[in-house]
Design a protein around this motif. Structure first.
Motif, PDB file in Angstrom:
ATOM      1  N   UNK A 112     -26.102 -48.606  49.061  1.00  0.00           N
ATOM      2  CA  UNK A 112     -26.603 -49.697  48.229  1.00  0.00           C
ATOM      3  C   UNK A 112     -25.911 -50.989  48.634  1.00  0.00           C
ATOM      4  N   UNK A 113     -26.657 -52.082  48.584  1.00  0.00           N
ATOM      5  CA  UNK A 113     -26.097 -53.390  48.911  1.00  0.00           C
ATOM      6  C   UNK A 113     -24.892 -53.682  48.014  1.00  0.00           C
ATOM      7  N   UNK A 114     -23.821 -54.209  48.597  1.00  0.00           N
ATOM      8  CA  UNK A 114     -22.582 -54.455  47.858  1.00  0.00           C
ATOM      9  C   UNK A 114     -22.791 -55.448  46.711  1.00  0.00           C
ATOM     10  N   UNK A 115     -23.649 -56.427  46.940  1.00  0.00           N
ATOM     11  CA  UNK A 115     -23.927 -57.398  45.876  1.00  0.00           C
ATOM     12  C   UNK A 115     -24.589 -56.731  44.676  1.00  0.00           C
ATOM     13  N   UNK A 116     -25.512 -55.810  44.947  1.00  0.00           N
ATOM     14  CA  UNK A 116     -26.173 -55.082  43.869  1.00  0.00           C
ATOM     15  C   UNK A 116     -25.173 -54.229  43.096  1.00  0.00           C
ATOM     16  N   UNK A 117     -24.265 -53.610  43.835  1.00  0.00           N
ATOM     17  CA  UNK A 117     -23.248 -52.776  43.180  1.00  0.00           C
ATOM     18  C   UNK A 117     -22.356 -53.635  42.292  1.00  0.00           C
ATOM     19  N   UNK A 118     -21.956 -54.794  42.785  1.00  0.00           N
ATOM     20  CA  UNK A 118     -21.100 -55.692  42.008  1.00  0.00           C
ATOM     21  C   UNK A 118     -21.795 -56.120  40.711  1.00  0.00           C
ATOM     22  N   UNK A 119     -23.090 -56.452  40.826  1.00  0.00           N
ATOM     23  CA  UNK A 119     -23.855 -56.833  39.629  1.00  0.00           C
ATOM     24  C   UNK A 119     -23.968 -55.669  38.649  1.00  0.00           C
TER      25      UNK A 119
ATOM     26  N   UNK B  11     -26.848 -42.093  40.179  1.00  0.00           N
ATOM     27  CA  UNK B  11     -26.056 -43.089  40.909  1.00  0.00           C
ATOM     28  C   UNK B  11     -25.302 -43.988  39.926  1.00  0.00           C
ATOM     29  N   UNK B  12     -25.990 -44.416  38.895  1.00  0.00           N
ATOM     30  CA  UNK B  12     -25.359 -45.272  37.889  1.00  0.00           C
ATOM     31  C   UNK B  12     -24.251 -44.516  37.171  1.00  0.00           C
ATOM     32  N   UNK B  13     -24.490 -43.218  36.903  1.00  0.00           N
ATOM     33  CA  UNK B  13     -23.482 -42.405  36.218  1.00  0.00           C
ATOM     34  C   UNK B  13     -22.180 -42.359  37.008  1.00  0.00           C
ATOM     35  N   UNK B  14     -22.278 -42.232  38.322  1.00  0.00           N
ATOM     36  CA  UNK B  14     -21.071 -42.185  39.152  1.00  0.00           C
ATOM     37  C   UNK B  14     -20.276 -43.490  39.029  1.00  0.00           C
ATOM     38  N   UNK B  15     -20.983 -44.586  38.985  1.00  0.00           N
ATOM     39  CA  UNK B  15     -20.309 -45.884  38.856  1.00  0.00           C
ATOM     40  C   UNK B  15     -19.733 -46.047  37.447  1.00  0.00           C
ATOM     41  N   UNK B  16     -20.476 -45.599  36.436  1.00  0.00           N
ATOM     42  CA  UNK B  16     -19.969 -45.641  35.054  1.00  0.00           C
ATOM     43  C   UNK B  16     -18.661 -44.869  34.955  1.00  0.00           C
ATOM     44  N   UNK B  17     -18.639 -43.682  35.547  1.00  0.00           N
ATOM     45  CA  UNK B  17     -17.436 -42.844  35.503  1.00  0.00           C
ATOM     46  C   UNK B  17     -16.256 -43.552  36.190  1.00  0.00           C
ATOM     47  N   UNK B  18     -16.529 -44.178  37.335  1.00  0.00           N
ATOM     48  CA  UNK B  18     -15.460 -44.895  38.051  1.00  0.00           C
ATOM     49  C   UNK B  18     -14.920 -46.048  37.214  1.00  0.00           C
ATOM     50  N   UNK B  19     -15.844 -46.759  36.536  1.00  0.00           N
ATOM     51  CA  UNK B  19     -15.426 -47.865  35.667  1.00  0.00           C
ATOM     52  C   UNK B  19     -14.586 -47.337  34.505  1.00  0.00           C
TER      53      UNK B  19
ATOM     54  N   UNK C  52     -16.876 -50.334  47.583  1.00  0.00           N
ATOM     55  CA  UNK C  52     -16.810 -49.748  48.919  1.00  0.00           C
ATOM     56  C   UNK C  52     -17.296 -48.301  48.925  1.00  0.00           C
ATOM     57  N   UNK C  53     -16.806 -47.500  47.980  1.00  0.00           N
ATOM     58  CA  UNK C  53     -17.194 -46.084  47.942  1.00  0.00           C
ATOM     59  C   UNK C  53     -18.678 -45.918  47.626  1.00  0.00           C
ATOM     60  N   UNK C  54     -19.191 -46.727  46.700  1.00  0.00           N
ATOM     61  CA  UNK C  54     -20.605 -46.631  46.334  1.00  0.00           C
ATOM     62  C   UNK C  54     -21.494 -47.068  47.488  1.00  0.00           C
ATOM     63  N   UNK C  55     -21.050 -48.088  48.195  1.00  0.00           N
ATOM     64  CA  UNK C  55     -21.825 -48.575  49.345  1.00  0.00           C
ATOM     65  C   UNK C  55     -21.927 -47.484  50.421  1.00  0.00           C
ATOM     66  N   UNK C  56     -20.814 -46.813  50.696  1.00  0.00           N
ATOM     67  CA  UNK C  56     -20.810 -45.758  51.703  1.00  0.00           C
ATOM     68  C   UNK C  56     -21.609 -44.540  51.260  1.00  0.00           C
ATOM     69  N   UNK C  57     -21.451 -44.164  49.972  1.00  0.00           N
ATOM     70  CA  UNK C  57     -22.080 -42.936  49.478  1.00  0.00           C
ATOM     71  C   UNK C  57     -23.571 -43.092  49.225  1.00  0.00           C
TER      72      UNK C  57
END
Length: 388
Positions: free
Chosen positions: A67-74, A40-48, A59-64
């Protein structure tokens, strides 16, 4: 493994992503760094890394992943901070290198050494005694009398708290005084390249590890400094095994074979008594002191000096403990990878980086903790038999 072009700030980078057990490995080509993270973290790393807008990632991580949006933002903030630190550290290291030294200040104190290794003769000029101490001891058993004809000319400059290395008239690196371990590593790398006639990009990596072989295959023993790799190497050599290296272990890229690096074994003073029982000549060799590490040691030559290259069959993370029974157990690959990479030089060439991870994934990993030398030798012997 997938390769993509990504952008961080104004820099164009390449990265590679692969699966390692239940983790993902992300390699940043520009700075040659690896991240081992949850999928899960890898997908976000790649997007960043791709420069996607933060709101879109959330938005995409929350749907997929639900995960809570606040956690994703952090998490995004933490990832951005980590990537920035890695890039800044790489830039600062490159920027702080001193000017290249190209001439000796005086010829009066130059120490000149000649080494004959595998019929290759190296003529080395050291500007200071410190430059000698860093590189000469591990090759001292190859020293010969001065000759008129030699194959390679190496100069080690040391002035104004700066080291520079020159090989056959070409600069190979410059380091600040406190980074003398980089000089030692690069010096060894140059010796390695000339012995095997392979350029730096033809090597997969070099491990801070001991390589033990039975002549057909080898096992890599890894661990932090002081965990007993050199003592283990000497004891296994006394038991009939072949030591490819106790500290600087190269793997070539064409067939992923581990190759011998013909340096002597560094035996610390605390191990003199144990090793001298098998090799009494150790006590006759010159003693050296490393003031930075506050350690005293002697070098034990390895008798087999043929150019041996063999496949690796396993990685063993070793630790000597004064007390307790021997423990030998399997180690998760993802955990082993995270311990391995920080102390390893891995080729920055994209093809080699990909090969390195695939090579690693094929190897079983173990953890060995021991206090009794005899049971350690018996355990390693059995492991070689099991891997046949």
């Amino acid at each position: 493994m997938n390769e993509r072009v990504i952008k961080i700030g104004e820099k164009q980078n390449k990265y590679l992503v692969c699966t390692l057990e239940d983790k993902k490995v992300v390699w940043l080509s520009e700075i040659n760094k690896y991240l081992v993270v949850e999928p899960v973290v890898a997908e976000i790393v790649i997007a960043v890394l791709n420069g996607d807008p933060v709101d879109t990632i959330i938005e995409l991580s929350h749907k997929q992943f639900k995960i809570d949006k606040g956690q994703i933002a952090n998490l995004i903030e933490e990832i951005q901070s980590t990537l920035s630190e890695l890039l800044d550290s790489s830039s600062k290291n490159a920027a702080k290198l001193p000017e290249v030294l190209v001439e000796f200040t005086s010829g009066e104190h130059i120490e000149r050494k000649y080494y004959k290794i595998y019929n290759v003769i190296f003529f080395v000029e050291y500007e200071t005694s410190r430059a000698v101490e860093i590189n000469h001891p591990k090759f001292s058993n190859f020293e010969i009398q001065a000759v008129d004809q030699f194959d390679h000319h190496i100069k080690v400059f040391h002035q104004y708290n700066t080291f520079s290395l020159q090989v056959n008239g070409k600069n190979r690196g410059t380091w600040n005084d406190q980074d003398d371990h980089f000089l030692g590593g690069k010096f060894s790398m140059e010796i390695l390249q000339q012995l095997y006639r392979k350029e730096e990009n033809e090597w997969l990596g070099v491990f801070h590890a001991a390589g033990i072989s039975d002549g057909e295959k080898c096992i890599l023993f890894l661990g932090d400094s002081g965990n007993g790799k050199s003592t283990l190497s000497a004891l296994l050599m006394a038991a009939g095994f072949d030591v490819l290296s106790d500290d600087f272990l190269p793997v070539e890229a064409s067939a992923n074979l581990v190759c011998r690096f013909p340096a002597a074994i560094s035996v610390k003073k605390t191990a003199y008594e144990i090793i001298s029982e098998q090799f009494p000549q150790l006590l006759q060799f010159k003693e050296y002191n490393n003031p930075v590490l506050n350690k005293t040691f002697r070098y034990l030559p390895v008798p087999h000096i043929d150019m041996l290259c063999v496949p690796c069959r396993a990685l063993v993370f070793v630790k000597y403990s004064r007390e307790g029974d021997l423990k030998f157990e399997e180690m998760p690959q993802a955990e082993a990878f995270q311990h391995l990479v920080p102390d390893t030089w891995i080729s920055p060439k994209t093809e080699n980086s990909q090969k390195f991870v695939e090579w690693f994934k094929r190897l079983p990993c173990y953890r060995l903790t021991y206090s009794n030398n005899k049971t350690m030798v018996e355990t390693v012997t059995k492991l070689f038999d099991d891997l046949s």
